[in-house]
Write a protein that holds these residues in place. Sequence first.
Motif, mmCIF file in Angstrom:
data_model
loop_
_atom_site.group_PDB
_atom_site.id
_atom_site.type_symbol
_atom_site.label_atom_id
_atom_site.label_comp_id
_atom_site.label_asym_id
_atom_site.label_seq_id
_atom_site.Cartn_x
_atom_site.Cartn_y
_atom_site.Cartn_z
ATOM 1 N N THR A 251 0.829 -1.203 0.000
ATOM 2 C CA THR A 251 0.000 0.000 0.000
ATOM 3 C C THR A 251 0.862 1.251 0.000
ATOM 4 N N SER A 252 0.222 2.377 -0.271
ATOM 5 C CA SER A 252 0.830 3.697 -0.135
ATOM 6 C C SER A 252 0.067 4.433 0.958
ATOM 7 N N GLN A 253 0.801 5.057 1.880
ATOM 8 C CA GLN A 253 0.139 5.702 3.008
ATOM 9 C C GLN A 253 0.713 7.091 3.260
ATOM 10 N N PRO A 254 -0.157 8.061 3.642
ATOM 11 C CA PRO A 254 0.360 9.340 4.125
ATOM 12 C C PRO A 254 0.895 9.164 5.543
ATOM 13 N N VAL A 255 2.074 9.718 5.817
ATOM 14 C CA VAL A 255 2.664 9.574 7.151
ATOM 15 C C VAL A 255 2.872 10.923 7.833
ATOM 16 N N ALA A 256 2.773 12.015 7.090
ATOM 17 C CA ALA A 256 2.893 13.356 7.654
ATOM 18 C C ALA A 256 2.203 14.313 6.702
ATOM 19 N N ASP A 257 2.238 15.621 7.032
ATOM 20 C CA ASP A 257 1.504 16.605 6.257
ATOM 21 C C ASP A 257 1.825 16.534 4.765
ATOM 22 N N GLY A 317 -0.855 8.058 15.834
ATOM 23 C CA GLY A 317 -0.089 6.868 16.149
ATOM 24 C C GLY A 317 1.390 7.179 16.299
ATOM 25 N N VAL A 318 2.187 6.139 16.388
ATOM 26 C CA VAL A 318 3.635 6.260 16.492
ATOM 27 C C VAL A 318 4.205 6.296 15.081
ATOM 28 N N VAL A 319 4.981 7.327 14.769
ATOM 29 C CA VAL A 319 5.547 7.491 13.435
ATOM 30 C C VAL A 319 7.042 7.772 13.579
ATOM 31 N N SER A 320 7.851 7.035 12.819
ATOM 32 C CA SER A 320 9.298 7.232 12.870
ATOM 33 C C SER A 320 9.854 7.216 11.457
ATOM 34 N N LEU A 321 10.769 8.163 11.175
ATOM 35 C CA LEU A 321 11.436 8.218 9.881
ATOM 36 C C LEU A 321 12.929 8.059 10.099
ATOM 37 N N GLY A 322 13.532 7.054 9.455
ATOM 38 C CA GLY A 322 14.967 6.846 9.557
ATOM 39 C C GLY A 322 15.734 7.763 8.633
ATOM 40 N N ARG A 323 17.030 7.868 8.876
ATOM 41 C CA ARG A 323 17.874 8.713 8.025
ATOM 42 C C ARG A 323 17.982 8.175 6.611
ATOM 43 N N GLY A 325 15.356 7.156 4.984
ATOM 44 C CA GLY A 325 14.052 7.339 4.355
ATOM 45 C C GLY A 325 13.047 6.257 4.669
ATOM 46 N N THR A 326 13.419 5.272 5.479
ATOM 47 C CA THR A 326 12.457 4.241 5.868
ATOM 48 C C THR A 326 11.480 4.806 6.891
ATOM 49 N N VAL A 327 10.242 4.337 6.820
ATOM 50 C CA VAL A 327 9.163 4.847 7.657
ATOM 51 C C VAL A 327 8.520 3.697 8.413
ATOM 52 N N LEU A 328 8.289 3.886 9.699
ATOM 53 C CA LEU A 328 7.578 2.918 10.523
ATOM 54 C C LEU A 328 6.431 3.631 11.222
ATOM 55 N N THR A 329 5.213 3.105 11.080
ATOM 56 C CA THR A 329 4.076 3.639 11.828
ATOM 57 C C THR A 329 3.395 2.492 12.571
ATOM 58 N N ILE A 330 2.903 2.774 13.759
ATOM 59 C CA ILE A 330 2.195 1.797 14.580
ATOM 60 C C ILE A 330 0.953 2.470 15.160
ATOM 61 N N ARG A 331 -0.178 1.832 15.034
ATOM 62 C CA ARG A 331 -1.405 2.379 15.627
ATOM 63 C C ARG A 331 -2.407 1.267 15.892
ATOM 64 N N VAL A 332 -3.322 1.536 16.793
ATOM 65 C CA VAL A 332 -4.410 0.632 17.124
ATOM 66 C C VAL A 332 -5.687 1.196 16.498
ATOM 67 N N THR A 333 -6.426 0.339 15.774
ATOM 68 C CA THR A 333 -7.624 0.777 15.081
ATOM 69 C C THR A 333 -8.807 -0.149 15.433
ATOM 70 N N ASP A 334 -9.971 0.255 14.955
ATOM 71 C CA ASP A 334 -11.164 -0.595 15.072
ATOM 72 C C ASP A 334 -11.054 -1.699 14.029
ATOM 73 N N ARG A 335 -11.179 -2.962 14.467
ATOM 74 C CA ARG A 335 -10.981 -4.093 13.567
ATOM 75 C C ARG A 335 -12.009 -4.125 12.454
ATOM 76 N N ARG A 336 -13.172 -3.550 12.672
ATOM 77 C CA ARG A 336 -14.258 -3.598 11.668
ATOM 78 C C ARG A 336 -14.045 -2.607 10.558
ATOM 79 N N ARG A 337 -13.082 -1.711 10.675
ATOM 80 C CA ARG A 337 -12.847 -0.713 9.624
ATOM 81 C C ARG A 337 -12.056 -1.299 8.478
#
Length: 337
Positions: A251-257, A317-323, A325-337
Amino acid sequence: MLQRQYRQWTFFAVDAEVALKAGFIDGAGAVERTSKSQKRPDYFLVGHHSSGRRSRMKIVVLECKGTHQPPSFAYGQLARAAVQVRTLNVGGRRPPALMVASCLAGRQITSYILDPPGDDELWDGGPDDFDELLHGRPEDHHWRTRPATADEARTWPAAVEDAGPPGTTGPDPTDELPPGAPEVFDVPEERRGWFTQILTRAVAATALLFAGDNATARHYATPRQRGDEEPHTGQLRLFELDPSWAESTATSQPVADDLRAEGTLYRAPLPNGKALEVFRGVESSLYRHLADGQVAAYLRAAPLIRRRWSRSRPRDGVVSLGRDGTVLTIRVTDRRR
């Protein structure tokens, strides 16, 4: 630590076994921890600097140790690390190195770092030459390691013995170096460009693997690194990673503005109708460079993305960008979404 020393440089971590496997057929690559592989370092930290007129590369050899023992135990660990970082020669010279021993206590982690002198750059040239170099596809070599000479071994510590103060416990058997002279990996002077290609392509493959794009990552590996030459040995496949604990979706995801990333979303169920979502990816413009084989452009652009990130507002959620350019995001969501 390296970023503080070399403020205009960007450093990327490369697994030493992956890099050495492309050149050496003895002393690297076995799944089991053989006596030779135990004596090589853990990582190569690959540094890149571009001034617009010159492109420069450097390599710093890194060996990491860790213990839950008292801090005095780190003496022996650093002595053993001093042996491991000296097993690489490039053009007859040893690159600069870092040795780290981390002590994990109940309330804190303390890292002891040895930084011996040395500042031998791996490659230096014009940007056009750099682009042309990194467009090439390096071949596997069939070099063999050699035992350290008596003169080399004389300057190394007696790392198989306890190097700590009186009363210090001995090394953990899994961390102890086997007896005998360490095996030295000699990269010839005329192969500096080849080694630069191997290291930078390993940087590209590492970022793509993190994003879950194993197919593209494999294009950056040599046949021996991919395991194509040894399909029936049971050897670890360096370019096949897939977490088994969750469903995954490219997938492609927005991670910041103003930042997006291309990668893989992993989704695992949690109690009470919730789900854990973990996204691993690479910033979109950097990913396009890697997908198009533009490694030099990727290395030049990665620091610019980091600067944009410092001015952005991350999503939930938790968002981290490495030097890199790698991106890691972690979040808890509603399973039904």
